[in-house]
Design a protein around this motif. Structure first.
Motif, PDB file in Angstrom:
ATOM      1  N   PRO A  95       0.890  -1.299   0.105  1.00  0.00           N
ATOM      2  CA  PRO A  95      -0.158  -0.009   0.020  1.00  0.00           C
ATOM      3  C   PRO A  95       0.752   1.300  -0.059  1.00  0.00           C
ATOM      4  O   PRO A  95       0.387   2.282  -0.571  1.00  0.00           O
ATOM      5  CB  PRO A  95      -0.757  -0.308   1.255  1.00  0.00           C
ATOM      6  CG  PRO A  95      -0.715  -1.638   1.419  1.00  0.00           C
ATOM      7  CD  PRO A  95       0.270  -2.286   1.179  1.00  0.00           C
ATOM      8  N   ARG A  98       2.337   1.738  -3.806  1.00  0.00           N
ATOM      9  CA  ARG A  98       1.460   2.195  -4.468  1.00  0.00           C
ATOM     10  C   ARG A  98       1.044   3.892  -4.224  1.00  0.00           C
ATOM     11  O   ARG A  98       1.064   4.441  -5.090  1.00  0.00           O
ATOM     12  CB  ARG A  98       0.225   1.459  -4.357  1.00  0.00           C
ATOM     13  CG  ARG A  98      -1.043   1.801  -5.113  1.00  0.00           C
ATOM     14  CD  ARG A  98      -0.864   1.769  -6.462  1.00  0.00           C
ATOM     15  NE  ARG A  98      -1.055   0.254  -7.032  1.00  0.00           N
ATOM     16  CZ  ARG A  98      -2.088  -0.381  -7.354  1.00  0.00           C
ATOM     17  NH1 ARG A  98      -3.150   0.445  -7.465  1.00  0.00           N
ATOM     18  NH2 ARG A  98      -1.979  -1.515  -7.836  1.00  0.00           N
ATOM     19  N   GLU A 220      -3.944 -13.258   2.016  1.00  0.00           N
ATOM     20  CA  GLU A 220      -4.182 -12.216   1.236  1.00  0.00           C
ATOM     21  C   GLU A 220      -5.075 -12.059  -0.001  1.00  0.00           C
ATOM     22  O   GLU A 220      -5.199 -11.105  -0.365  1.00  0.00           O
ATOM     23  CB  GLU A 220      -2.805 -11.396   0.972  1.00  0.00           C
ATOM     24  CG  GLU A 220      -1.986 -11.041   2.040  1.00  0.00           C
ATOM     25  CD  GLU A 220      -0.491 -10.807   1.706  1.00  0.00           C
ATOM     26  OE1 GLU A 220       0.058  -9.707   1.631  1.00  0.00           O
ATOM     27  OE2 GLU A 220       0.253 -11.669   1.025  1.00  0.00           O
ATOM     28  N   GLU A 391      -6.144  -9.078  -2.533  1.00  0.00           N
ATOM     29  CA  GLU A 391      -7.160  -8.030  -1.743  1.00  0.00           C
ATOM     30  C   GLU A 391      -6.978  -6.660  -2.129  1.00  0.00           C
ATOM     31  O   GLU A 391      -7.783  -5.969  -2.224  1.00  0.00           O
ATOM     32  CB  GLU A 391      -6.994  -8.130  -0.141  1.00  0.00           C
ATOM     33  CG  GLU A 391      -5.539  -7.799   0.343  1.00  0.00           C
ATOM     34  CD  GLU A 391      -5.799  -8.357   1.700  1.00  0.00           C
ATOM     35  OE1 GLU A 391      -6.588  -8.651   2.263  1.00  0.00           O
ATOM     36  OE2 GLU A 391      -4.572  -8.013   2.560  1.00  0.00           O
ATOM     37  N   LYS A 392      -5.775  -6.299  -2.517  1.00  0.00           N
ATOM     38  CA  LYS A 392      -5.367  -4.878  -3.214  1.00  0.00           C
ATOM     39  C   LYS A 392      -5.246  -4.799  -4.774  1.00  0.00           C
ATOM     40  O   LYS A 392      -4.906  -3.830  -5.349  1.00  0.00           O
ATOM     41  CB  LYS A 392      -4.206  -4.434  -2.363  1.00  0.00           C
ATOM     42  CG  LYS A 392      -4.255  -4.107  -0.781  1.00  0.00           C
ATOM     43  CD  LYS A 392      -3.005  -3.425  -0.034  1.00  0.00           C
ATOM     44  CE  LYS A 392      -3.399  -3.319   1.293  1.00  0.00           C
ATOM     45  NZ  LYS A 392      -3.700  -4.746   1.888  1.00  0.00           N
ATOM     46  N   SER A 595     -11.849   0.256  -1.605  1.00  0.00           N
ATOM     47  CA  SER A 595     -12.352  -0.029  -2.578  1.00  0.00           C
ATOM     48  C   SER A 595     -13.663   0.111  -3.184  1.00  0.00           C
ATOM     49  O   SER A 595     -14.129   0.163  -4.387  1.00  0.00           O
ATOM     50  CB  SER A 595     -11.909  -1.927  -2.804  1.00  0.00           C
ATOM     51  OG  SER A 595     -12.874  -2.612  -1.852  1.00  0.00           O
TER      52      SER A 595
END
Length: 860
Positions: A95, A98, A220, A391-392, A595
């Motif tokens: 995270p 990103r 994850e 999940e991301k 999200s």
């Protein structure tokens, strides 16, 4: 303390800043190390605080769950425990990378040299996805410097918001998951895992995110509904017996097919087991095998095994000992080189049509080729199904073969799995049913914990590899650092016995480029906060920790991984209690998440309504229970604000009654009120002990309004009247009750109670002793309830008569059971005073009621 401190018009505005500064200056929430050493482990309450991810902004869910923790912490502190309440920041991981990419418009290219004068193209990106092609490539060191810079700024904002919320954290006890000390701890724990044989490296099928270009662990993954289509494809029997039809959603993986599989009991395919078929287009001979995971009722009942389409393919590949023909690269595109088994001209030509294409494009092309060859039977049949995503991530996971590091987690070790289940059963879970989620996850593991990541901002895996005579890594020659040299960065540091100029040359060494998964560091939060292998005295004082507070969605990641590391290192659970908060859901009962775009940031809510009001909203929800939040109509927050304002006004009013020297509680109504309050103290205390803050607030708040609406109204005339023999009793009872109520409400309304407490006490209410009910009761709580009921009746009668509540009454008739009337007579004077009643007559009846009132003649 003089009542001169009481403002003319008490208000909530400004209390957060005032008291945060005071608590900071006075060290109200500091961990008292010297006292901790005196009282020992039994006198300490330690919290393994969740470290929020420093990659953007906090959301209302953080406020919700962190308030739950703070309620319990404040209670334990007031009960006399020495509290160890640290805070961590989880600043390494995907995270953060990103966010840095988008915020600065850069991307990491490890092949580039460091530029000491580099300036990013811009600052302040919107943190949304951007194309890598538009981002400026920079060296790994430059990239990490930007990560460090941005996370430090995020963490300052996070701390400011948590201070505004009133978290009673010791801000001198903080850690970051990317600091040198954290790296040392994380690397040391891993090297111990390696030494004990719990960590190992393997070349194996790996869940891979093609956007982030990294391996992903089972914990994850999340499932999302996606459109798909069944394609009925013809395989050809090598014995000339015709075709075998399979149905697949992944025709693009046909070049990676290694077998067909059906259930051993499926009569349709009994004659095929042990034979072979040839693949369409590519003409590769593959066996037909039996396995119980095959589903007779799915498609045609027989499936193709490809390396690798999904997790089931991995199971079949392992258990049936099949070859690996991976055709997808780390970028998610079909590899240029075809598998060696594709040898025919037609087969190689077909593969060339797919090489270099994305999965989507390859699927489209192979369907066209199958239609042209006549090996696609009928048209594709569209449907939707569940697909695994990181999940991301934004695109479905692929499975590629990579060399990764793992830590054994019980998936293939029954003894370890049983130990993890047993340790979970020894803990207390709040609520208890959350234990089942932990056990289901533990029992459902399909592979060991993959802890290596192909990223840049994180804790380096502290290893090097010897290089053979060809300059290739010898994976059997893993070089480890001396523990005293930690932390190390293998991309910079040199292993013992080598020199820097031997890096990357034959006979020399090569450093591990991968970093640890962020959970491999976060799984050590007790060790990071508690001084493991750094401060043995502190570690022995706080570990195992008392409380692990967290969200239910990370039981499978944070809770499980922390339990695993503690079990492997210390053979015990890392805490005695786990407190699991529910989700925040929007007005449509959908979970709030970034999200979904329905997250509410808390800064405006806190500023608009006040922190105590928001704390009240959070405290009203039990652990494990989802709470709805509507920022347009935050009803519960408004109720909390009203309560906080009432606390200030009620305290000011109570303190206006002087308490004479030597005052004692002598009046039956006063003793009754205190007896009822003592019952509240007992129930609230028990609730907090059981992690039920919502029940504690419920009983306290209910009594507080009874105290204000009934008791305070009943006794205010007597408390004012200095000539009344009962004045001292009323004034003292009011003061005692207000003192206890402020302490009971302090965990929830931390600012309003501190303000009111300061008007008549030295020191902080949050360091004051939690109220304790006496062994022998002072009075009968029924007196207050009966008189309160009568007061309600008087008020109702005046309302029905359409007169003011201040209207004089010459006579009132109250009927009821003899026992109730006897109690009522004990406080007749107070009821007459508040009801402006000259005379009360009593009558027998089954239930208590005001049956008649006669108004006094009204003056013209």
């Amino acid at each position: 303390m003089s009542d001169a401190h009481i403002p003319e018009k008490p208000a909530l505005e400004g209390l957060e800043t005032k008291w945060d500064e005071a608590w900071n200056a006075q060290g109200t929430y500091l961990f008292d190390r010297a006292r901790a050493a005196e009282v020992g482990r039994a006198g300490i309450f330690s919290i393994d605080t969740p470290p929020p991810t420093a990659s953007g902004s906090l959301h209302i869910g953080h406020v919700f769950s962190f308030t739950h923790t703070d309620l319990k912490v404040r209670f334990e502190r007031m009960r006399g425990k020495t509290v160890f309440y640290p805070m961590g920041w989880d600043d390494n991981g995907l995270p953060t990378e990103r966010r840095v990419q988008n915020y600065y418009g850069v991307r990491c290219d490890p092949s580039l040299p460091y530029d000491a004068d580099f300036t990013p193209p811009f600052e302040g990106g919107d943190n949304k996805s951007s194309r890598a092609a538009d981002q400026v490539p920079i060296s790994r060191r430059n990239f990490i410097e930007l990560c460090e810079k941005l996370t430090v700024e995020d963490e300052k904002h996070f701390e400011a918001l948590f201070r505004q919320l009133g978290l009673s954290v010791d801000w001198t006890q903080t850690y970051r998951t990317i600091s040198d000390e954290t790296m040392r701890t994380s690397q040391l724990a891993f090297l111990r895992n390696l030494e004990r044989g719990e960590a190992y490296q393997d070349l194996a099928p790996t869940m891979w995110d093609i956007d982030f270009r990294t391996a992903i662990a089972q914990a994850e993954l999340e499932e999302r509904e996606q459109p798909a289509a069944f394609h009925r494809v013809a395989f050809h029997r090598t014995d000339g017996g015709g075709d075998v039809h399979i149905e697949t959603t992944r025709p693009e993986l046909l070049p990676a097919c290694v077998a067909l599989v059906a259930h051993p009991d499926d009569e349709r395919y009994q004659s095929l087991f042990g034979t072979t078929v040839r693949t369409p287009l590519f003409d590769v001979e593959v066996p037909v095998l039996a396995h119980p995971l095959a589903q007779p009722d799915k498609g045609s009942g027989i499936a193709m095994i490809c390396t690798f389409g999904d997790v089931t393919d991995i199971v079949w590949w392992r258990e049936l000992q099949l070859p690996n023909r991976t055709i997808l690269g780390l970028d998610g595109r079909v590899l240029t080189e075809a598998p060696e088994v594709i040898v025919t001209d037609a087969g190689t030509a077909a593969y060339a049509e797919l090489a270099g294409k994305t999965v989507f494009s390859a699927k489209k092309r192979i369907v066209e080729l199958l239609q042209d060859s006549g090996e696609l039977v009928g048209d594709p049949k569209p449907f939707t199904h569940v697909v695994k995503f990181y999940e991301k991530g934004d695109r479905p996971m692929e499975i590629v073969s990579t060399r990764q590091w793992y830590i054994r987690n019980g998936a293939r070790d029954e003894t370890l799995r049983d130990k993890l289940i047993a340790l979970g059963q020894q803990m207390s879970w709040h609520p208890d049913f959350m234990r089942v989620r932990y056990e289901n996850w533990t029992n459902g593991l399909t592979g060991d914990w993959l802890v290596s990541r192909q990223r840049f901002f994180g804790v380096p895996i502290p290893l090097w590899y010897g290089l053979d005579e060809n300059g290739e890594r010898d994976y059997d020659r893993v070089l480890t650092p001396d523990l005293t040299s930690l932390p190390v960065d293998p991309s910079i540091d040199v292993p013992a016995g080598y020199t820097a100029d031997q890096r990357g040359v034959a006979g020399g060494f090569d450093g591990e480029n991968d970093i640890f998964d962020t959970w491999a560091t976060s799984s050590l939060t007790p060790q990071l906060a508690g001084g493991w292998e750094r401060d043995p005295e502190l570690w022995n004082l706080v570990a195992p920790f008392d409380m692990r507070p967290q969200g239910q969605d990370i039981i499978r990641t944070w809770l499980f991984s922390t339990m695993l590391r503690s079990a492997l290192e210390d053979d015990r659970a890392p805490w005695t209690d786990a407190a699991i908060s529910g989700f925040i859901v929007d007005p449509d009962r959908k979970k709030m998440s970034k999200s979904k775009g329905n997250v509410v940031t808390p800064a405006d809510i806190l500023s608009q309504h006040g922190s105590d009001a928001v704390r009240y909203w959070a405290a009203s929800s039990r652990l494990g229970t989802d709470a709805a939040f509507d920022p347009q109509n935050p009803t519960q927050i408004k109720i909390g604000r009203r309560l906080a304002i009432k606390v200030l006004n009620a305290a000011k009013f109570v303190l206006s009654f002087p308490v004479p020297e030597g005052a004692e509680v002598t009046h039956a109504l006063d003793a009754s009120m205190l007896a009822a309050l003592h019952g509240v103290v007992r129930e609230a205390t028990k609730a907090y002990e059981n992690y039920d803050h919502a029940r504690a607030l419920e009983v306290t708040e209910s009594f507080f309004w009874t105290f204000c609406d009934d008791y305070l109204e009943l006794v205010k005339e007597r408390a004012y009247n200095q000539t009344d023999s009962g004045q001292a009793s009323a004034a003292l009872a009011l003061r005692l009750a207000m003192s206890a109520l402020l302490r009971l409400l302090a965990p929830v309304l931390s600012f309003a109670t501190e303000e009111a407490w300061s008007w008549f006490n030295d020191g902080s209410v949050h360091r004051a002793e939690w109220p304790v009910a006496p062994d022998e009761e002072w009075g009968d709580p029924s007196v207050l309830s009966v008189v309160g009921e009568a007061l309600i009746g008087v008020r109702r009668a005046k309302t029905e008569a359409k007169v003011s509540q201040k209207a004089e009454v010459s006579r009132a008739v109250i009927a009821g059971p003899a026992a109730s009337l006897a109690l009522l007579k004990l406080a007749e004077g107070d009821l007459k005073a508040v009801g402006r009643i000259a005379e009360i007559e009593y009558a027998d009846a089954d239930t208590l009621a005001v049956t008649a009132i006669e108004l006094a003649p009204q003056e013209a």
